[in-house]
Design a protein around this motif. Sequence first.
Motif, mmCIF file in Angstrom:
data_model
loop_
_atom_site.group_PDB
_atom_site.id
_atom_site.type_symbol
_atom_site.label_atom_id
_atom_site.label_comp_id
_atom_site.label_asym_id
_atom_site.label_seq_id
_atom_site.Cartn_x
_atom_site.Cartn_y
_atom_site.Cartn_z
ATOM 1 N N GLU A 24 1.449 -17.391 36.787
ATOM 2 C CA GLU A 24 0.507 -17.176 37.870
ATOM 3 C C GLU A 24 0.308 -18.472 38.657
ATOM 4 O OE1 GLU A 24 -2.739 -14.082 37.476
ATOM 5 O OE2 GLU A 24 -2.735 -14.963 35.478
ATOM 6 N N SER A 25 -0.277 -18.332 39.843
ATOM 7 C CA SER A 25 -0.574 -19.502 40.657
ATOM 8 C C SER A 25 -1.987 -19.384 41.190
ATOM 9 C CB SER A 25 0.421 -19.614 41.817
ATOM 10 O OG SER A 25 0.361 -18.459 42.635
ATOM 11 N N TYR A 26 -2.552 -20.511 41.598
ATOM 12 C CA TYR A 26 -3.908 -20.505 42.135
ATOM 13 C C TYR A 26 -3.887 -20.027 43.582
ATOM 14 C CZ TYR A 26 -4.853 -23.514 38.098
ATOM 15 O OH TYR A 26 -4.968 -24.030 36.837
ATOM 16 N N ARG A 27 -4.780 -19.135 43.922
ATOM 17 C CA ARG A 27 -4.784 -18.593 45.273
ATOM 18 C C ARG A 27 -5.371 -19.556 46.287
ATOM 19 N NH1 ARG A 27 -9.979 -16.278 45.977
ATOM 20 N NH2 ARG A 27 -11.080 -15.803 44.026
ATOM 21 N N ASP A 28 -5.997 -20.637 45.849
ATOM 22 C CA ASP A 28 -6.551 -21.610 46.789
ATOM 23 C C ASP A 28 -5.764 -22.922 46.804
ATOM 24 O OD1 ASP A 28 -7.330 -22.370 44.239
ATOM 25 O OD2 ASP A 28 -9.325 -23.046 44.837
ATOM 26 N N VAL A 29 -4.523 -22.887 46.282
ATOM 27 C CA VAL A 29 -3.645 -24.059 46.329
ATOM 28 C C VAL A 29 -2.387 -23.671 47.095
ATOM 29 C CG1 VAL A 29 -2.306 -25.737 44.991
ATOM 30 C CG2 VAL A 29 -4.526 -24.951 44.139
ATOM 31 N N PRO A 30 -2.329 -23.970 48.400
ATOM 32 C CA PRO A 30 -1.146 -23.634 49.198
ATOM 33 C C PRO A 30 0.104 -24.297 48.640
ATOM 34 C CG PRO A 30 -2.986 -24.285 50.606
ATOM 35 C CD PRO A 30 -3.378 -24.627 49.210
ATOM 36 N N ALA A 31 1.215 -23.605 48.704
ATOM 37 C CA ALA A 31 2.456 -24.134 48.138
ATOM 38 C C ALA A 31 2.850 -25.468 48.760
ATOM 39 C CB ALA A 31 3.582 -23.117 48.323
ATOM 40 N N GLY A 32 2.534 -25.677 50.029
ATOM 41 C CA GLY A 32 2.928 -26.907 50.691
ATOM 42 C C GLY A 32 1.894 -28.010 50.642
ATOM 43 N N ALA A 33 0.795 -27.802 49.927
ATOM 44 C CA ALA A 33 -0.261 -28.823 49.858
ATOM 45 C C ALA A 33 0.246 -30.070 49.150
ATOM 46 C CB ALA A 33 -1.480 -28.270 49.137
ATOM 47 N N TRP A 34 -0.214 -31.243 49.586
ATOM 48 C CA TRP A 34 0.259 -32.508 49.014
ATOM 49 C C TRP A 34 -0.023 -32.625 47.527
ATOM 50 C CZ3 TRP A 34 -3.447 -35.802 46.925
ATOM 51 C CH2 TRP A 34 -4.783 -35.536 47.280
ATOM 52 N N TYR A 35 -1.027 -31.894 47.077
ATOM 53 C CA TYR A 35 -1.416 -31.967 45.671
ATOM 54 C C TYR A 35 -0.867 -30.809 44.845
ATOM 55 C CZ TYR A 35 -4.854 -28.834 47.782
ATOM 56 O OH TYR A 35 -5.453 -27.819 48.496
ATOM 57 N N ALA A 36 -0.179 -29.843 45.481
ATOM 58 C CA ALA A 36 0.266 -28.638 44.765
ATOM 59 C C ALA A 36 1.171 -28.939 43.567
ATOM 60 C CB ALA A 36 0.948 -27.676 45.733
ATOM 61 N N PRO A 37 2.194 -29.806 43.695
ATOM 62 C CA PRO A 37 3.045 -30.092 42.533
ATOM 63 C C PRO A 37 2.262 -30.691 41.361
ATOM 64 C CG PRO A 37 4.112 -30.830 44.549
ATOM 65 C CD PRO A 37 2.693 -30.499 44.905
ATOM 66 N N ALA A 38 1.289 -31.548 41.669
ATOM 67 C CA ALA A 38 0.492 -32.162 40.602
ATOM 68 C C ALA A 38 -0.388 -31.129 39.919
ATOM 69 C CB ALA A 38 -0.365 -33.287 41.177
ATOM 70 N N VAL A 39 -0.994 -30.251 40.704
ATOM 71 C CA VAL A 39 -1.835 -29.194 40.131
ATOM 72 C C VAL A 39 -1.002 -28.300 39.224
ATOM 73 C CG1 VAL A 39 -3.154 -27.110 40.667
ATOM 74 C CG2 VAL A 39 -3.536 -29.202 41.998
ATOM 75 N N GLU A 40 0.189 -27.937 39.689
ATOM 76 C CA GLU A 40 1.068 -27.085 38.883
ATOM 77 C C GLU A 40 1.457 -27.768 37.577
ATOM 78 O OE1 GLU A 40 5.374 -24.741 39.179
ATOM 79 O OE2 GLU A 40 4.626 -25.911 40.886
ATOM 80 N N GLU A 41 1.823 -29.047 37.662
ATOM 81 C CA GLU A 41 2.245 -29.764 36.453
ATOM 82 C C GLU A 41 1.100 -29.939 35.472
ATOM 83 O OE1 GLU A 41 4.068 -34.091 35.064
ATOM 84 O OE2 GLU A 41 4.256 -33.467 37.156
ATOM 85 N N MET A 42 -0.079 -30.319 35.971
ATOM 86 C CA MET A 42 -1.213 -30.515 35.078
ATOM 87 C C MET A 42 -1.646 -29.204 34.428
ATOM 88 S SD MET A 42 -1.630 -33.719 34.969
ATOM 89 C CE MET A 42 0.152 -33.806 35.257
ATOM 90 N N THR A 43 -1.487 -28.097 35.150
ATOM 91 C CA THR A 43 -1.814 -26.792 34.580
ATOM 92 C C THR A 43 -0.801 -26.413 33.507
ATOM 93 O OG1 THR A 43 -2.869 -26.043 36.624
ATOM 94 C CG2 THR A 43 -2.143 -24.343 35.094
ATOM 95 N N GLU A 44 0.487 -26.607 33.797
ATOM 96 C CA GLU A 44 1.532 -26.272 32.826
ATOM 97 C C GLU A 44 1.390 -27.077 31.548
ATOM 98 O OE1 GLU A 44 5.204 -26.883 34.859
ATOM 99 O OE2 GLU A 44 5.134 -24.938 35.895
ATOM 100 N N LYS A 45 0.939 -28.317 31.677
ATOM 101 C CA LYS A 45 0.772 -29.183 30.505
ATOM 102 C C LYS A 45 -0.536 -28.895 29.766
ATOM 103 C CE LYS A 45 3.438 -33.137 32.285
ATOM 104 N NZ LYS A 45 4.466 -33.164 31.239
ATOM 105 N N GLY A 46 -1.401 -28.053 30.354
ATOM 106 C CA GLY A 46 -2.676 -27.741 29.718
ATOM 107 C C GLY A 46 -3.708 -28.846 29.849
#
Length: 202
Positions: A24-46
Amino acid sequence: MRRKIIALVCALSLMAPCALAAGESYRDVPAGAWYAPAVEEMTEKGIMTGVGEGVFAPLDPVSRAAAVTVLWRMEGSPDAAGAAFADTENIWYEQSAAWGGSTGIVSGYGDDTFRGDQPVTREELSAFLYRYAKMKGEPVAQGVLRLYSDADKISPWAKEAVAHIVGAGILQGSGGKLDPQGKANRAAMAVMLQRMLTPAMG
Protein backbone atom coordinates in the motif's frame (compact mmCIF):
# COMPACT_ATOMS: atom_id res chain seq x y z
CA MET A 1 -12.48 -3.30 4.32
CA ARG A 2 -8.72 -3.39 4.79
CA ARG A 3 -8.62 0.31 5.68
CA LYS A 4 -11.37 -0.17 8.28
CA ILE A 5 -9.34 -2.93 9.91
CA ILE A 6 -6.24 -0.73 9.95
CA ALA A 7 -8.21 2.11 11.54
CA LEU A 8 -9.58 -0.26 14.20
CA VAL A 9 -6.09 -1.51 15.07
CA CYS A 10 -4.92 2.08 15.48
CA ALA A 11 -7.80 2.90 17.79
CA LEU A 12 -7.13 -0.14 19.95
CA SER A 13 -3.46 0.77 20.30
CA LEU A 14 -4.11 4.04 22.11
CA MET A 15 -3.59 6.07 18.96
CA ALA A 16 -0.06 4.84 18.39
CA PRO A 17 1.23 5.41 14.82
CA CYS A 18 -0.13 2.75 12.48
CA ALA A 19 1.79 1.07 9.65
CA LEU A 20 0.47 0.38 6.17
CA ALA A 21 0.01 -3.12 4.92
CA ALA A 22 2.62 -4.37 2.44
CA GLY A 23 2.15 -2.95 -1.04
CA GLU A 24 0.00 0.00 0.00
CA SER A 25 0.97 3.65 -0.29
CA TYR A 26 0.03 6.80 1.59
CA ARG A 27 -2.66 8.82 -0.14
CA ASP A 28 -1.14 12.11 1.04
CA VAL A 29 2.39 11.42 -0.26
CA PRO A 30 2.58 12.26 -3.99
CA ALA A 31 4.86 9.94 -5.94
CA GLY A 32 6.96 12.86 -7.14
CA ALA A 33 7.35 14.56 -3.75
CA TRP A 34 10.96 15.23 -2.70
CA TYR A 35 10.40 13.22 0.46
CA ALA A 36 8.46 10.31 -1.10
CA PRO A 37 11.43 7.89 -1.48
CA ALA A 38 12.46 8.50 2.14
CA VAL A 39 8.92 7.98 3.43
CA GLU A 40 8.66 4.74 1.46
CA GLU A 41 12.01 3.45 2.73
CA MET A 42 11.37 4.36 6.36
CA THR A 43 7.96 2.67 6.17
CA GLU A 44 9.38 -0.49 4.58
CA LYS A 45 12.03 -0.67 7.30
CA GLY A 46 9.38 -0.25 10.01
CA ILE A 47 11.07 2.87 11.36
CA MET A 48 8.26 5.30 10.59
CA THR A 49 4.56 4.59 10.21
CA GLY A 50 1.48 6.47 9.14
CA VAL A 51 -1.11 8.02 11.40
CA GLY A 52 -3.95 5.77 10.23
CA GLU A 53 -6.39 5.54 7.31
CA GLY A 54 -3.54 5.45 4.78
CA VAL A 55 -2.29 8.89 5.83
CA PHE A 56 1.33 9.80 6.58
CA ALA A 57 0.79 13.50 7.41
CA PRO A 58 4.16 14.65 5.99
CA LEU A 59 3.76 18.28 7.01
CA ASP A 60 2.66 17.58 10.57
CA PRO A 61 5.17 18.52 13.26
CA VAL A 62 7.35 15.83 14.81
CA SER A 63 6.58 15.22 18.48
CA ARG A 64 9.13 14.30 21.12
CA ALA A 65 7.47 10.89 21.34
CA ALA A 66 7.81 10.28 17.60
CA ALA A 67 11.43 11.45 17.53
CA VAL A 68 12.59 9.09 20.25
CA THR A 69 10.45 6.22 18.93
CA VAL A 70 12.04 6.21 15.46
CA LEU A 71 15.51 6.00 17.01
CA TRP A 72 14.34 3.24 19.34
CA ARG A 73 13.09 1.29 16.32
CA MET A 74 16.38 1.86 14.50
CA GLU A 75 18.09 0.26 17.49
CA GLY A 76 15.83 -2.79 17.26
CA SER A 77 13.16 -1.76 19.80
CA PRO A 78 15.12 -2.88 22.88
CA ASP A 79 13.36 -3.52 26.16
CA ALA A 80 13.59 -0.80 28.78
CA ALA A 81 12.73 -1.25 32.44
CA GLY A 82 9.70 0.70 33.63
CA ALA A 83 8.57 4.22 32.88
CA ALA A 84 11.47 6.64 32.99
CA PHE A 85 9.20 9.68 33.24
CA ALA A 86 6.20 10.57 35.37
CA ASP A 87 3.88 11.02 32.38
CA THR A 88 4.78 8.04 30.18
CA GLU A 89 3.34 5.10 32.10
CA ASN A 90 0.97 2.97 30.00
CA ILE A 91 1.39 5.21 26.95
CA TRP A 92 2.36 3.78 23.53
CA TYR A 93 5.80 5.38 23.70
CA GLU A 94 6.57 4.30 27.27
CA GLN A 95 9.30 1.86 26.18
CA SER A 96 10.95 4.18 23.67
CA ALA A 97 10.98 7.10 26.11
CA ALA A 98 12.45 4.90 28.83
CA TRP A 99 15.14 3.69 26.41
CA GLY A 100 15.85 7.25 25.26
CA GLY A 101 16.15 8.45 28.84
CA SER A 102 18.46 5.59 29.87
CA THR A 103 20.79 6.19 26.92
CA GLY A 104 20.88 9.96 27.35
CA ILE A 105 19.41 10.58 23.91
CA VAL A 106 16.50 12.45 25.48
CA SER A 107 15.96 14.04 28.86
CA GLY A 108 12.91 15.16 30.78
CA TYR A 109 11.86 18.39 32.37
CA GLY A 110 12.31 19.59 35.93
CA ASP A 111 9.02 18.05 37.02
CA ASP A 112 10.14 14.59 35.81
CA THR A 113 7.84 14.69 32.77
CA PHE A 114 8.71 13.80 29.19
CA ARG A 115 5.91 15.74 27.43
CA GLY A 116 5.82 13.44 24.45
CA ASP A 117 3.18 15.41 22.56
CA GLN A 118 5.33 18.53 22.46
CA PRO A 119 6.71 19.29 18.95
CA VAL A 120 10.45 19.49 18.41
CA THR A 121 12.41 22.12 16.53
CA ARG A 122 14.93 21.28 13.82
CA GLU A 123 17.81 21.88 16.23
CA GLU A 124 16.19 19.64 18.86
CA LEU A 125 15.75 16.84 16.34
CA SER A 126 19.37 17.34 15.30
CA ALA A 127 20.40 16.95 18.94
CA PHE A 128 18.51 13.65 19.25
CA LEU A 129 20.14 12.31 16.07
CA TYR A 130 23.57 13.51 17.20
CA ARG A 131 23.27 11.81 20.59
CA TYR A 132 22.16 8.61 18.87
CA ALA A 133 25.21 8.76 16.59
CA LYS A 134 27.50 9.26 19.60
CA MET A 135 25.87 6.33 21.37
CA LYS A 136 26.68 4.20 18.31
CA GLY A 137 30.31 5.32 18.45
CA GLU A 138 30.18 7.13 15.13
CA PRO A 139 32.80 9.83 14.43
CA VAL A 140 31.67 13.40 15.04
CA ALA A 141 31.46 15.47 11.86
CA GLN A 142 32.40 19.14 11.84
CA GLY A 143 30.03 21.06 9.61
CA VAL A 144 30.73 24.71 8.84
CA LEU A 145 27.77 26.57 10.30
CA ARG A 146 28.89 30.03 9.22
CA LEU A 147 27.94 29.13 5.65
CA TYR A 148 24.30 29.54 6.67
CA SER A 149 22.85 33.02 7.11
CA ASP A 150 20.82 32.06 10.18
CA ALA A 151 23.61 30.20 12.02
CA ASP A 152 23.35 32.77 14.81
CA LYS A 153 19.83 31.50 15.53
CA ILE A 154 21.17 28.13 16.69
CA SER A 155 20.99 27.78 20.46
CA PRO A 156 24.42 27.49 22.12
CA TRP A 157 23.59 24.05 23.54
CA ALA A 158 22.68 22.76 20.06
CA LYS A 159 25.63 24.08 18.02
CA GLU A 160 27.80 20.98 18.33
CA ALA A 161 24.87 18.74 17.41
CA VAL A 162 23.81 20.83 14.42
CA ALA A 163 27.42 21.06 13.22
CA HIS A 164 27.62 17.26 13.25
CA ILE A 165 24.30 16.80 11.46
CA VAL A 166 25.29 19.36 8.83
CA GLY A 167 28.79 17.91 8.44
CA ALA A 168 27.38 14.41 8.03
CA GLY A 169 25.06 15.63 5.26
CA ILE A 170 21.95 14.79 7.26
CA LEU A 171 20.68 18.37 7.46
CA GLN A 172 21.30 20.43 4.34
CA GLY A 173 19.13 23.49 4.80
CA SER A 174 17.31 25.45 2.11
CA GLY A 175 18.06 28.80 0.53
CA GLY A 176 21.21 29.16 2.59
CA LYS A 177 19.31 28.75 5.85
CA LEU A 178 18.97 25.96 8.42
CA ASP A 179 15.86 27.29 10.18
CA PRO A 180 17.02 25.80 13.52
CA GLN A 181 14.07 27.19 15.49
CA GLY A 182 11.48 26.02 12.97
CA LYS A 183 9.32 23.02 13.78
CA ALA A 184 10.60 19.78 12.30
CA ASN A 185 7.97 18.02 10.19
CA ARG A 186 7.51 14.31 9.46
CA ALA A 187 8.66 14.60 5.83
CA ALA A 188 11.94 16.21 6.89
CA MET A 189 12.49 13.60 9.59
CA ALA A 190 12.01 10.77 7.08
CA VAL A 191 14.64 12.34 4.80
CA MET A 192 17.08 12.92 7.67
CA LEU A 193 16.72 9.33 8.82
CA GLN A 194 17.27 8.05 5.29
CA ARG A 195 20.47 10.09 5.05
CA MET A 196 21.62 8.72 8.41
CA LEU A 197 21.16 5.18 7.18
CA THR A 198 22.77 5.72 3.76
CA PRO A 199 26.48 4.79 3.79
CA ALA A 200 28.74 7.66 2.77
CA MET A 201 30.31 7.27 -0.66
CA GLY A 202 34.04 7.59 -1.25
